[in-house]
Design an enzyme around this catalytic site. Structure first.
Site, PDB file in Angstrom:
ATOM      1  N   GLU A 221       0.893  -1.170   0.000  1.00  0.00           N
ATOM      2  CA  GLU A 221       0.000   0.000   0.000  1.00  0.00           C
ATOM      3  C   GLU A 221       0.925   1.212   0.000  1.00  0.00           C
ATOM      4  O   GLU A 221       1.450   1.608   1.042  1.00  0.00           O
ATOM      5  CB  GLU A 221      -0.875  -0.003   1.259  1.00  0.00           C
ATOM      6  CG  GLU A 221      -1.745  -1.236   1.424  1.00  0.00           C
ATOM      7  CD  GLU A 221      -2.961  -1.242   0.500  1.00  0.00           C
ATOM      8  OE1 GLU A 221      -3.276  -0.185  -0.079  1.00  0.00           O
ATOM      9  OE2 GLU A 221      -3.569  -2.307   0.352  1.00  0.00           O
ATOM     10  N   CYS A 255      -2.006   9.377   2.124  1.00  0.00           N
ATOM     11  CA  CYS A 255      -1.662   8.787   0.829  1.00  0.00           C
ATOM     12  C   CYS A 255      -2.702   9.154  -0.223  1.00  0.00           C
ATOM     13  O   CYS A 255      -2.398   9.196  -1.403  1.00  0.00           O
ATOM     14  CB  CYS A 255      -1.528   7.279   0.965  1.00  0.00           C
ATOM     15  SG  CYS A 255      -2.957   6.538   1.743  1.00  0.00           S
TER      16      CYS A 255
END
Ligand code: NAD
Length: 503
Positions: A221, A255
Site C-alpha cells: 500500500e 496517501c
C-alpha cells in the site's frame, strides 16, 4: 510530535524469538473459530471507544495533527472498521459451497478460508493508530498471528499492546516490535507467511526485493498523487470545500490527499477565487485545540521535502495564491494553493505529502482522462459533476484503485470497500470482503462421496473412450433440449464404458 527519543531497538536475537512465539500462537489460533476471534474484535472496539480521548492525546503528541483529524480519521474510522469485522467476518470467512459443473456431476465443491500463519505488518507514521489497528485486526480475524512494526517516528510505544491486553487478546497473538527500517528487514528475514506493508514506493521496492528469494507474498500500500476533477456543472461551493479538505486534512499527510486539482477551464477563475478565499479562512496551530482545522507536520524531513518542492516550483514560474512554505525550522506549513504549475516541477511528479494544492485547468473529458492516466501513481481519485453518467464514465476510464464521485477520500471511509492501488501506488487490496481474502489461504476442496466408481477420464484411454468424450464435448457445449438429451445419453454410455476397465 516525533521529536521524542526513538524507542529502544530490539537486540539481534529478538526477531527470532518473536517469530518463535508467533509460530506457536499461530498454531493455537488455527484452532479458534472466526466468531470467537470477532468477539475479541468487539471487545477491542469497546476498549478503544472508552479510552478514545487518551488515545487521541497520544496520537496528537506524536504526530502534531489537529484534534478533529485524530478523532475522525484515527478513532471513528477504526471503530467503523471493527464493527464491520465483527458483523461480517464470520460470514465472509465461512466455508462456501460453489458451483460444480455437469462434467463433475455428483461432486461438491467448497472454498475454505484458512489462516496464512504469521502476518508481518509494517506501517508508516501518518496515521499511526489507524495503520496499526486496521491491518492488525484484519489479519487477526482471519486467524493469523501478527507481528507489527510501527514507524520509528510515531511508535505510540506500549499503546497497542495495552489496548489489546484490555480486550483479552493473548500476548503472542499480536506482538509489537519497535525499531527502524533495519528492524523491519530483520523481521522479514524471519520469513513471515505474508508481509503487509504501508509506506513509500522506495521502501516498498526494497521489501519486495527482500521477500522475493523466499517467495514471501507481499501486499504493498504505497504512495499516491491523487487527482480531483471538477467539471463545469459541479456544485462549486461544495467542490471547493471538498478540495480544501481533501488536500489539507491531516495537514496533507495522507496517501490519498488531493495532489492535483483539475478544474474545467470555463469555471477555472471563479473556482480559484472561491478556493483561495476559503483557504485563507483555515485555522492552523500546533496547539491541539478543538477549533483548529490543521495541525503541524509530523516530521522535520517531510517539511523539508514540501518546502523544497515549493521552492523548485516557484523557481520555475509557479504562483502561490495562498499560504506558502512557512518559516524554516518550524513544523508549520500553511495551507497552500498554487497555480501556473508545469510537468517538469517536482511538485507535479513526486508525492508532496503536505498541505499543498496545485490547481490546473483542463479542456474537456478526454483531455483530463489522458492527463490523469499519465501519472505514475494510481491510488485514488475524485470526479465532481452534476452528470452522474459522465462521472461514472470517467471513473471507469482512469487507472486507479478507488474513485469517489462528488466526494473526496470517501472510499476509504467505507470499511466494506476494498482499498489499494495500481501502478506505483502498489498492489493488493485490504478491507472489506476482498481484504479478508488477502489474509487467507483460500483453499479449494472437492468432495466425491462415491468412492466405488472409476472416473471416465482415468486410464485406460482407448479410441472408443476418445469418441465418447468427443461427442460429450459437442453435446455439452451446444444449446437446446435435443443436445442436452444427447449429452445425457453419451454421459451414461461413457460412465458404463469407464467402469469396464481395459478388456
Ligand atoms: P517509509 O517507507 O519510509 O516507512 C514505512 C515503514 O517501513 C516504517 O515503519 C519504516 O521503519 C519501515 N521500513 C523502512 N525501510 C525498511 C526496510 N528496508 N525493510 C522493512 N521496513 C522498512 O514510509 P513513511 O515515510 O513512514 O510513510 C509515508 C509513505 O506512506 C507515503 O508515501 C504515503 O503515501 C504512504 N502511505 C500509503 C498508504 C496507503 O494505504 N497506500 C497509507 C499511508 C501512507
Amino acid at each position: 510530535m516525533s521529536s521524542q527519543p526513538p524507542p529502544r531497538e530490539p537486540t539481534s536475537a529478538e526477531p527470532a524469538e518473536c517469530f518463535r512465539r508467533a509460530r506457536a500462537a499461530s498454531s493455537r489460533l488455527r484452532g479458534t473459530r472466526v466468531r470467537e476471534r470477532s468477539r475479541h474484535i468487539d471487545a477491542l472496539a469497546g476498549v478503544i471507544r472508552n479510552r478514545r480521548e487518551a488515545i487521541i492525546d497520544r496520537v496528537i503528541k506524536e504526530t502534531g495533527k489537529s484534534r478533529t483529524d485524530a478523532l475522525v480519521s484515527e478513532i471513528l474510522s477504526v471503530l467503523d472498521h471493527l464493527v464491520y469485522l465483527r458483523r461480517f467476518a464470520p460470514k465472509i470467512l465461512a466455508d462456501r459451497k460453489v458451483h460444480t459443473p455437469l462434467t463433475l456431476m455428483g461432486k461438491q465443491s467448497w472454498v475454505y478460508f484458512e489462516p496464512l500463519g504469521i502476518v508481518l505488518v509494517i506501517s508508516p507514521w501518518n496515521y499511526p493508530f489507524y495503520q496499526a489497528i486496521v491491518p492488525i485486526t484484519s489479519a487477526f480475524v482471519a486467524g493469523n498471528a501478527v507481528v507489527y512494526k510501527p514507524s520509528e517516528y510515531t511508535p505510540l510505544q506500549g499503546l497497542v499492546e495495552e489496548l489489546l491486553h484490555a480486550a483479552g487478546f493473548e500476548p503472542d497473538w499480536v506482538q509489537v516490535v519497535y525499531g527502524d527500517g533495519a528492524t523491519g528487514a530483520a523481521l522479514i528475514d524471519e520469513r513471515p507467511d505474508k508481509i503487509f506493508f504501508t509506506g513509500s514506493v522506495r521502501t516498498g521496492k526494497k521489501i519486495m526485493a527482500q521477500a522475493a528469494p523466499a517467495l514471501i507474498p507481499v501486499e504493498l500500500e504505497l504512495g499516491g498523487k491523487d487527482p480531483m476533477i471538477v467539471f463545469e456543472d459541479a456544485n462549486l461551493k461544495r467542490a471547493a470545500a471538498g478540495a480544501l479538505w481533501g488536500a489539507m486534512t491531516n495537514t496533507g499527510q495522507s496517501c490519498t490527499s488531493v495532489e492535483y486539482l483539475y478544474v474545467q477551464e470555463s469555471i477555472y477563475e471563479e473556482f480559484k477565487r472561491r478556493l483561495v478565499a476559503e483557504a485563507n479562512k483555515l485555522r492552523q496551530s500546533l496547539d491541539a485545540g478543538d477549533d483548529i482545522d490543521l495541525g503541524g507536520m509530523t516530521t522535520d524531513f517531510q517539511c523539508e521535502i514540501v518546502r523544497e518542492q515549493l521552492r523548485d516550483a516557484a523557481g520555475r514560474g509557479a504562483r502561490v495564491l495562498a499560504g506558502g512554505g512557512g518559516s524554516e525550522g518550524t513544523r508549520i506549513i500553511p495551507p497552500t494553493v498554487i497555480e501556473a504549475v508545469s510537468p517538469e516541477m517536482r511538485l507535479l511528479t513526486e508525492e508532496t505529502f503536505g498541505p499543498v494544492l496545485p490547481i490546473i485547468s483542463f479542456e474537456d473529458e478526454a483531455d483530463v482522462i489522458r492527463r490523469v492516466n499519465e501519472s505514475e501513481y494510481g491510488l485514488s481519485a475524485s470526479v465532481w459533476t452534476a452528470d452522474i453518467e459522465r462521472a461514472k464514465r470517467v471513473a471507469r476510464a482512469i487507472v486507479t484503485g478507488n474513485v469517489s464521485i462528488n466526494n473526496v477520500m470517501l472510499t476509504e471511509g467505507n470499511p466494506a470497500l476494498p482499498f489499494g492501488g495500481t501502478k506505483q501506488s502498489g498492489f493488493g487490496r485490504y478491507k472489506g470482503e476482498f481484504g479478508l481474502y488477502s489474509f487467507s489461504n483460500i483453499k479449494s476442496v472437492i468432495v466425491d462421496k462415491n468412492s466405488a466408481k472409476i472416473e471416465a477420464n482415468w486410464y485406460p484411454y482407448t479410441k472408443r473412450k476418445y469418441e465418447l468424450f468427443s461427442r460429450l464435448t459437442d453435446t455439452l457445449f451446444s444449446r437446446g433440449i435435443a443436445a442436452f438429451t444427447k449429452f445425457a445419453i453419451t454421459g451414461l454410455k461413457l460412465e458404463s464404458y469407464a467402469q469396464k476397465g481395459r478388456e
